[in-house]
Design an enzyme around this catalytic site. Structure first.
Site, PDB file in Angstrom:
ATOM      1  N   SER A 173       0.816  -1.287   0.019  1.00 10.77           N
ATOM      2  CA  SER A 173       0.058  -0.259  -0.008  1.00 10.77           C
ATOM      3  C   SER A 173       0.939   1.200  -0.080  1.00 10.77           C
ATOM      4  CB  SER A 173      -0.895   0.023   1.237  1.00 10.77           C
ATOM      5  OG  SER A 173      -1.637   1.137   1.230  1.00 10.77           O
TER       6      SER A 173
ATOM      7  N   TYR B  30      -2.417  -0.677  10.315  1.00 10.65           N
ATOM      8  CA  TYR B  30      -2.170  -0.905   9.044  1.00 10.65           C
ATOM      9  C   TYR B  30      -0.983  -0.358   8.531  1.00 10.65           C
ATOM     10  CZ  TYR B  30      -3.628  -0.938   4.053  1.00 10.65           C
ATOM     11  OH  TYR B  30      -3.744  -1.263   2.671  1.00 10.65           O
TER      12      TYR B  30
END
Length: 308
Positions: free
Chosen positions: A175, A188
């Protein structure tokens, strides 16, 4: 990237050649980006496509669509270059270490101990401030996004390294938030930063065995990632964030990923907004300014929450 006669964006011929005849394990195949990667791989004439996700009933419709895509590709291609694709569905809960270990064993058993390509697309996001996040949620996010992939690498990469010189590929979907950590995403961001470092180190170790490692950093994609994101107590966020709703089409992103991998790109960004790209450069060139902007972002979000 090219377009079919129906106007659907498809991978390039170079990409089809790169994946044709390969055995592929794809996690996170039940929907979103994973489902689109599955459909594009089916069009490439891979030998075996193993789709993995938590629920069999969610995988089966994707497998059926892949079979239809593969049949159409065989019909439209010359018979000398076509490969009949075997499509398998293997369930796995990435949050469960034993389930992940079993997936590694099962895929090797189903594919005669030879997997050419591992695409780790399965993952979960998080939405909570650090002080509101239980440690167990940090562990869960790390297990799903990072440690599950490590387990699958241990299961599959040694075989790629001994693959009679054919080598293999590891394609790990990270990501942009593995490059820049933004507020309320501590769990995350940590898991995705771990992915970046692991891939960089692994790449150097397996290069001489003709195994390539590709770390892909997408920005916002129109999937259910924000809806299924974990909050601090483990419940689902349950909301479609505006940024996600306005994100890139997962089909376009899937095509771009496979095309760039086929061209030999290792670490690369896809579907990133101008602000995300700017943040990445600021982190390298002017980290103090980026920190100031992130603090302001967090304070603004907290003020908005209180007003709501």
């Amino acid at each position: 990237m090219s377009s079919s006669s129906l106007g659907v964006v498809t991978v390039s011929e170079q990409t089809r050649d790169a994946f044709r005849g390969k055995t592929v394990l794809l996690t996170g195949a039940s929907g979103g980006l994973g489902a689109q990667l599955a459909l594009q791989l089916a069009s490439c004439g891979v030998k075996t496509l193993v789709l993995s996700g938590r629920k069999q009933e969610a995988l089966e419709p994707i497998a059926k669509q892949c079979q239809e895509v593969e049949m159409n590709s065989v019909t439209s291609a010359s018979t000398s270059t076509t490969t009949t694709t075997t499509i398998l569905c293997l369930t796995c809960d990435l949050s469960d270490k034993e389930s992940v270990s079993k997936l590694g064993q099962d895929v090797l058993k189903a594919c005669d101990n030879a997997v050419d390509v591992l695409i780790h697309c399965g993952g979960v996001s998080s939405r909570s401030n650090f002080v509101d996040t239980a440690f167990e949620i940090d562990e869960t996010v790390m297990q799903i996004n990072f440690l599950s992939g490590v387990s699958l690498c241990h299961a599959l990469v040694p075989g790629m390294m001994q693959n009679n010189g054919r080598g293999g590929r590891v394609i790990w979907i990270s990501s942009v938030q593995g490059l820049v950590g933004i507020p309320s995403r501590t769990s995350y961001a940590a898991s995705k930063f771990a992915v970046q470092g692991y891939c960089e180190a692994l790449r150097a170790e397996v290069a001489s065995s003709n195994v390539t490692v590709h770390c892909v950093s997408p920005g916002y994609i129109r999937t259910n990632l924000s809806k299924s994101a974990l909050t601090g107590d483990g419940t689902a966020h349950g909301k479609m964030d505006v940024t996600t709703e306005n994100g890139a089409d997962p089909q376009d992103v899937a095509v771009e990923i496979l095309d760039k991998v086929a061209k030999g790109r290792n670490d690369f960004i896809v579907a990133a907004t101008p602000s995300a790209k700017a943040a990445i450069w600021l982190r390298l060139l002017c980290p103090g300014l980026l920190q100031t902007l992130l603090v302001k972002r967090f304070e603004k979000s907290q003020k908005k929450e209180k007003e709501d």
